[in-house]
Motif scaffolding. Structure first.
Motif, PDB file in Angstrom:
ATOM      1  N   LEU A   1       6.712   7.703 -23.235  1.00  0.00           N
ATOM      2  CA  LEU A   1       6.790   6.307 -22.812  1.00  0.00           C
ATOM      3  C   LEU A   1       7.090   6.213 -21.318  1.00  0.00           C
ATOM      4  CD1 LEU A   1       6.661   3.352 -23.647  1.00  0.00           C
ATOM      5  CD2 LEU A   1       9.102   3.471 -24.166  1.00  0.00           C
ATOM      6  N   THR A   2       7.927   7.096 -20.810  1.00  0.00           N
ATOM      7  CA  THR A   2       8.239   7.117 -19.374  1.00  0.00           C
ATOM      8  C   THR A   2       7.007   7.502 -18.563  1.00  0.00           C
ATOM      9  OG1 THR A   2      10.535   7.714 -19.833  1.00  0.00           O
ATOM     10  CG2 THR A   2       9.726   8.145 -17.614  1.00  0.00           C
ATOM     11  N   LEU A   3       6.267   8.496 -19.034  1.00  0.00           N
ATOM     12  CA  LEU A   3       5.051   8.916 -18.334  1.00  0.00           C
ATOM     13  C   LEU A   3       4.034   7.777 -18.279  1.00  0.00           C
ATOM     14  CD1 LEU A   3       4.638  12.505 -19.825  1.00  0.00           C
ATOM     15  CD2 LEU A   3       5.499  11.902 -17.555  1.00  0.00           C
ATOM     16  N   LEU A   4       3.856   7.079 -19.392  1.00  0.00           N
ATOM     17  CA  LEU A   4       2.918   5.955 -19.417  1.00  0.00           C
ATOM     18  C   LEU A   4       3.437   4.772 -18.600  1.00  0.00           C
ATOM     19  CD1 LEU A   4       1.740   6.100 -23.130  1.00  0.00           C
ATOM     20  CD2 LEU A   4       0.357   6.558 -21.098  1.00  0.00           C
ATOM     21  N   ALA A   5       4.740   4.559 -18.617  1.00  0.00           N
ATOM     22  CA  ALA A   5       5.327   3.464 -17.836  1.00  0.00           C
ATOM     23  C   ALA A   5       5.129   3.707 -16.337  1.00  0.00           C
ATOM     24  CB  ALA A   5       6.809   3.308 -18.158  1.00  0.00           C
ATOM     25  N   LEU A   6       5.254   4.943 -15.895  1.00  0.00           N
ATOM     26  CA  LEU A   6       5.006   5.264 -14.496  1.00  0.00           C
ATOM     27  C   LEU A   6       3.554   4.965 -14.120  1.00  0.00           C
ATOM     28  CD1 LEU A   6       6.987   8.612 -14.126  1.00  0.00           C
ATOM     29  CD2 LEU A   6       7.450   6.472 -12.914  1.00  0.00           C
ATOM     30  N   ALA A   7       2.643   5.310 -15.014  1.00  0.00           N
ATOM     31  CA  ALA A   7       1.229   5.008 -14.769  1.00  0.00           C
ATOM     32  C   ALA A   7       1.019   3.500 -14.682  1.00  0.00           C
ATOM     33  CB  ALA A   7       0.360   5.607 -15.876  1.00  0.00           C
ATOM     34  N   PHE A   8       1.607   2.769 -15.594  1.00  0.00           N
ATOM     35  CA  PHE A   8       1.442   1.314 -15.635  1.00  0.00           C
ATOM     36  C   PHE A   8       2.100   0.633 -14.432  1.00  0.00           C
ATOM     37  CE2 PHE A   8       2.298  -3.009 -17.132  1.00  0.00           C
ATOM     38  CZ  PHE A   8       1.014  -3.365 -17.545  1.00  0.00           C
TER      39      PHE A   8
ATOM     40  N   LEU B   1       0.825  -1.207   0.000  1.00  0.00           N
ATOM     41  CA  LEU B   1       0.000   0.000   0.000  1.00  0.00           C
ATOM     42  C   LEU B   1       0.860   1.258   0.000  1.00  0.00           C
ATOM     43  CD1 LEU B   1      -2.798   1.314   0.136  1.00  0.00           C
ATOM     44  CD2 LEU B   1      -2.640   1.145   2.623  1.00  0.00           C
ATOM     45  N   TYR B   2       1.881   1.289   0.845  1.00  0.00           N
ATOM     46  CA  TYR B   2       2.780   2.453   0.893  1.00  0.00           C
ATOM     47  C   TYR B   2       3.547   2.625  -0.423  1.00  0.00           C
ATOM     48  CZ  TYR B   2       1.857   2.583   5.914  1.00  0.00           C
ATOM     49  OH  TYR B   2       1.256   2.663   7.134  1.00  0.00           O
ATOM     50  N   ALA B   3       3.926   1.521  -1.041  1.00  0.00           N
ATOM     51  CA  ALA B   3       4.626   1.583  -2.329  1.00  0.00           C
ATOM     52  C   ALA B   3       3.718   2.165  -3.414  1.00  0.00           C
ATOM     53  CB  ALA B   3       5.130   0.206  -2.728  1.00  0.00           C
ATOM     54  N   ILE B   4       2.458   1.760  -3.420  1.00  0.00           N
ATOM     55  CA  ILE B   4       1.505   2.273  -4.413  1.00  0.00           C
ATOM     56  C   ILE B   4       1.262   3.762  -4.186  1.00  0.00           C
ATOM     57  CG2 ILE B   4      -0.914   2.168  -5.165  1.00  0.00           C
ATOM     58  CD1 ILE B   4      -0.714  -0.899  -4.724  1.00  0.00           C
ATOM     59  N   ILE B   5       1.112   4.151  -2.933  1.00  0.00           N
ATOM     60  CA  ILE B   5       0.918   5.577  -2.624  1.00  0.00           C
ATOM     61  C   ILE B   5       2.136   6.385  -3.070  1.00  0.00           C
ATOM     62  CG2 ILE B   5       0.733   7.254  -0.732  1.00  0.00           C
ATOM     63  CD1 ILE B   5      -1.041   5.120   0.711  1.00  0.00           C
ATOM     64  N   ALA B   6       3.331   5.895  -2.754  1.00  0.00           N
ATOM     65  CA  ALA B   6       4.561   6.586  -3.149  1.00  0.00           C
ATOM     66  C   ALA B   6       4.671   6.690  -4.668  1.00  0.00           C
ATOM     67  CB  ALA B   6       5.777   5.865  -2.579  1.00  0.00           C
ATOM     68  N   MET B   7       4.312   5.616  -5.376  1.00  0.00           N
ATOM     69  CA  MET B   7       4.386   5.624  -6.838  1.00  0.00           C
ATOM     70  C   MET B   7       3.418   6.641  -7.430  1.00  0.00           C
ATOM     71  SD  MET B   7       5.940   4.615  -9.325  1.00  0.00           S
ATOM     72  CE  MET B   7       6.362   3.323 -10.397  1.00  0.00           C
ATOM     73  N   ASN B   8       2.239   6.761  -6.846  1.00  0.00           N
ATOM     74  CA  ASN B   8       1.266   7.734  -7.341  1.00  0.00           C
ATOM     75  C   ASN B   8       1.707   9.162  -7.063  1.00  0.00           C
ATOM     76  OD1 ASN B   8      -1.264   6.533  -8.597  1.00  0.00           O
ATOM     77  ND2 ASN B   8      -0.907   5.177  -6.862  1.00  0.00           N
ATOM     78  N   ILE B   9       2.307   9.409  -5.913  1.00  0.00           N
ATOM     79  CA  ILE B   9       2.830  10.745  -5.617  1.00  0.00           C
ATOM     80  C   ILE B   9       3.969  11.090  -6.575  1.00  0.00           C
ATOM     81  CG2 ILE B   9       4.097  12.102  -3.890  1.00  0.00           C
ATOM     82  CD1 ILE B   9       2.415  10.584  -1.745  1.00  0.00           C
ATOM     83  N   LEU B  10       4.861  10.137  -6.801  1.00  0.00           N
ATOM     84  CA  LEU B  10       5.966  10.341  -7.735  1.00  0.00           C
ATOM     85  C   LEU B  10       5.448  10.629  -9.142  1.00  0.00           C
ATOM     86  CD1 LEU B  10       9.027  10.140  -8.515  1.00  0.00           C
ATOM     87  CD2 LEU B  10       8.575   7.726  -8.984  1.00  0.00           C
ATOM     88  N   THR B  11       4.496   9.839  -9.597  1.00  0.00           N
ATOM     89  CA  THR B  11       3.952  10.007 -10.949  1.00  0.00           C
ATOM     90  C   THR B  11       3.271  11.362 -11.094  1.00  0.00           C
ATOM     91  OG1 THR B  11       3.661   7.617 -11.132  1.00  0.00           O
ATOM     92  CG2 THR B  11       2.444   8.978 -12.697  1.00  0.00           C
ATOM     93  N   PHE B  12       2.492  11.756 -10.093  1.00  0.00           N
ATOM     94  CA  PHE B  12       1.837  13.062 -10.103  1.00  0.00           C
ATOM     95  C   PHE B  12       2.882  14.176 -10.233  1.00  0.00           C
ATOM     96  CE2 PHE B  12       0.206  16.774  -7.771  1.00  0.00           C
ATOM     97  CZ  PHE B  12      -0.968  17.012  -8.466  1.00  0.00           C
ATOM     98  N   ALA B  13       3.951  14.074  -9.455  1.00  0.00           N
ATOM     99  CA  ALA B  13       5.018  15.081  -9.488  1.00  0.00           C
ATOM    100  C   ALA B  13       5.722  15.102 -10.841  1.00  0.00           C
ATOM    101  CB  ALA B  13       6.024  14.810  -8.373  1.00  0.00           C
ATOM    102  N   VAL B  14       5.973  13.943 -11.417  1.00  0.00           N
ATOM    103  CA  VAL B  14       6.664  13.873 -12.706  1.00  0.00           C
ATOM    104  C   VAL B  14       5.810  14.502 -13.803  1.00  0.00           C
ATOM    105  CG1 VAL B  14       7.523  12.279 -14.479  1.00  0.00           C
ATOM    106  CG2 VAL B  14       8.118  11.911 -12.089  1.00  0.00           C
ATOM    107  N   TYR B  15       4.500  14.288 -13.771  1.00  0.00           N
ATOM    108  CA  TYR B  15       3.619  14.934 -14.752  1.00  0.00           C
ATOM    109  C   TYR B  15       3.687  16.455 -14.600  1.00  0.00           C
ATOM    110  CZ  TYR B  15       1.301  10.895 -16.861  1.00  0.00           C
ATOM    111  OH  TYR B  15       1.020   9.771 -17.597  1.00  0.00           O
ATOM    112  N   GLY B  16       3.733  16.935 -13.350  1.00  0.00           N
ATOM    113  CA  GLY B  16       3.860  18.373 -13.115  1.00  0.00           C
ATOM    114  C   GLY B  16       5.182  18.923 -13.598  1.00  0.00           C
ATOM    115  N   ILE B  17       6.248  18.185 -13.359  1.00  0.00           N
ATOM    116  CA  ILE B  17       7.580  18.606 -13.813  1.00  0.00           C
ATOM    117  C   ILE B  17       7.624  18.675 -15.332  1.00  0.00           C
ATOM    118  CG2 ILE B  17       9.998  17.871 -13.967  1.00  0.00           C
ATOM    119  CD1 ILE B  17       9.594  16.748 -11.063  1.00  0.00           C
ATOM    120  N   ASP B  18       7.035  17.678 -15.997  1.00  0.00           N
ATOM    121  CA  ASP B  18       7.035  17.674 -17.461  1.00  0.00           C
ATOM    122  C   ASP B  18       6.234  18.855 -18.003  1.00  0.00           C
ATOM    123  OD1 ASP B  18       7.857  16.410 -19.951  1.00  0.00           O
ATOM    124  OD2 ASP B  18       5.731  15.930 -20.212  1.00  0.00           O
TER     125      ASP B  18
END
Length: 88
Positions: free
Chosen positions: A37-44, A6-23
């Motif tokens: 491809l990196t953005l979609l891979a993070l989502a996947f 659960l913590y890993a999934i939460i961390a991955m979603n926070i990271l992905t959200f931040a990466v979309y903002g950075i992009d």
């Protein structure tokens, strides 16, 4: 064990959200971009909710069909996988 997942999934979603903002910020300033491809891979890889929220909050990649349809499809896949694991 489930707490760690659960913590890993939460961390991955926070990271992905931040990466979309950075992009999005890089796009506004004409700088080097994060590959789609990196953005979609993070989502996947578990960040599908973060990707979706990033698309909505940052208004990023909302006109690209592979994101408009791909990210929600990945969310559905993740929900189905979670249901299978929890029920099955």
């Amino acid at each position: 064990m489930t707490d760690i997942i659960l913590y890993a999934i939460i961390a991955m979603n926070i990271l992905t959200f931040a990466v979309y903002g950075i992009d999005k910020l890089k796009a506004k300033h004409g700088k080097w971009r994060i590959p789609e491809l990196t953005l979609l891979a993070l989502a996947f890889a578990g960040g599908s909710i973060g990707a979706y929220c990033g698309m909505k909050v940052w208004r990023h990649k909302t006109k690209h069909k592979k994101f408009c349809y791909g990210v929600p499809l990945i969310i559905i896949l993740h929900i189905a996988l979670a249901a299978y694991i929890l029920i099955g």
